[in-house]
Design a protein around this motif. Structure first.
Motif, PDB file in Angstrom:
ATOM      1  N   UNK A 113     -19.220  13.749  12.229  1.00 54.39           N
ATOM      2  CA  UNK A 113     -18.796  13.344  13.564  1.00 54.39           C
ATOM      3  C   UNK A 113     -20.010  13.052  14.433  1.00 54.39           C
ATOM      4  N   UNK A 114     -19.796  12.246  15.463  1.00 53.35           N
ATOM      5  CA  UNK A 114     -20.806  11.950  16.466  1.00 53.35           C
ATOM      6  C   UNK A 114     -20.197  12.226  17.832  1.00 53.35           C
ATOM      7  N   UNK A 115     -21.027  12.197  18.869  1.00 48.99           N
ATOM      8  CA  UNK A 115     -20.537  12.433  20.224  1.00 48.99           C
ATOM      9  C   UNK A 115     -19.438  11.406  20.538  1.00 48.99           C
ATOM     10  N   UNK A 116     -18.328  11.909  21.078  1.00 46.67           N
ATOM     11  CA  UNK A 116     -17.188  11.064  21.409  1.00 46.67           C
ATOM     12  C   UNK A 116     -16.094  11.069  20.361  1.00 46.67           C
ATOM     13  N   UNK A 117     -16.419  11.461  19.134  1.00 45.07           N
ATOM     14  CA  UNK A 117     -15.408  11.517  18.071  1.00 45.07           C
ATOM     15  C   UNK A 117     -14.443  12.672  18.316  1.00 45.07           C
ATOM     16  N   UNK A 118     -13.245  12.534  17.763  1.00 38.11           N
ATOM     17  CA  UNK A 118     -12.236  13.591  17.840  1.00 38.11           C
ATOM     18  C   UNK A 118     -11.982  14.105  16.433  1.00 38.11           C
ATOM     19  N   UNK A 119     -12.034  15.430  16.284  1.00 37.99           N
ATOM     20  CA  UNK A 119     -11.752  16.050  14.995  1.00 37.99           C
ATOM     21  C   UNK A 119     -10.719  17.151  15.192  1.00 37.99           C
ATOM     22  N   UNK A 120      -9.596  16.998  14.546  1.00 35.18           N
ATOM     23  CA  UNK A 120      -8.511  17.979  14.574  1.00 35.18           C
ATOM     24  C   UNK A 120      -8.192  18.435  15.995  1.00 35.18           C
ATOM     25  N   UNK A 121      -8.107  17.473  16.918  1.00 36.08           N
ATOM     26  CA  UNK A 121      -7.706  17.766  18.294  1.00 36.08           C
ATOM     27  C   UNK A 121      -8.838  18.126  19.238  1.00 36.08           C
ATOM     28  N   UNK A 122     -10.069  18.183  18.763  1.00 33.35           N
ATOM     29  CA  UNK A 122     -11.211  18.538  19.610  1.00 33.35           C
ATOM     30  C   UNK A 122     -12.157  17.345  19.713  1.00 33.35           C
ATOM     31  N   UNK A 123     -12.595  17.034  20.931  1.00 33.02           N
ATOM     32  CA  UNK A 123     -13.546  15.934  21.143  1.00 33.02           C
ATOM     33  C   UNK A 123     -14.967  16.484  21.144  1.00 33.02           C
ATOM     34  N   UNK A 124     -15.860  15.821  20.410  1.00 31.26           N
ATOM     35  CA  UNK A 124     -17.265  16.224  20.350  1.00 31.26           C
ATOM     36  C   UNK A 124     -17.938  15.758  21.640  1.00 31.26           C
ATOM     37  N   UNK A 125     -18.410  16.708  22.446  1.00 31.07           N
ATOM     38  CA  UNK A 125     -19.044  16.409  23.725  1.00 31.07           C
ATOM     39  C   UNK A 125     -20.559  16.283  23.611  1.00 31.07           C
ATOM     40  N   UNK A 126     -21.159  17.145  22.777  1.00 25.21           N
ATOM     41  CA  UNK A 126     -22.615  17.188  22.693  1.00 25.21           C
ATOM     42  C   UNK A 126     -23.023  17.790  21.354  1.00 25.21           C
TER      43      UNK A 126
END
Length: 98
Positions: A56-69
């Protein structure tokens, strides 16, 4: 009549799976989802992480969670209205790289 004794099943570890440390690994749980960071890749332009086995990279969503940083050793996830830091897993065989 035939009576059978009550038997309780014991969990058996799968010997084909990688060994996992019994130490506490910091993770965040959302209902039935646990988030674990197994790797962080820092690059000159952007970073990526392996969260729950997916890159994942910043902005991606994984299993309901968005990667912020993505920082050295941890990933900030936005889960609903809350933010949670998930630290790099210390499971044997995984190492922090610079």
């Amino acid at each position: 009549m035939l009576y059978t004794p009550l038997v309780f099943a014991e969990a058996i570890n799968d010997p084909t799976q990688p060994w996992r440390s019994e130490s506490v690994v910091e993770s965040v749980t959302q209902e039935d989802v646990t988030y674990q960071v197994s790797s962080i890749i820092k690059r000159r332009v952007g970073s990526s992480a392996i969260v729950n086995g997916q890159q994942v990279e910043v902005g991606d969503v994984i299993e309901g969670a968005r990667v912020q940083k993505i920082e050295r050793g941890r990933v900030l996830l936005q889960i609903k209205e809350r933010q949670h830091w998930v630290v790099l897993s210390q499971v044997s065989g995984l190492k922090k790289s610079r």
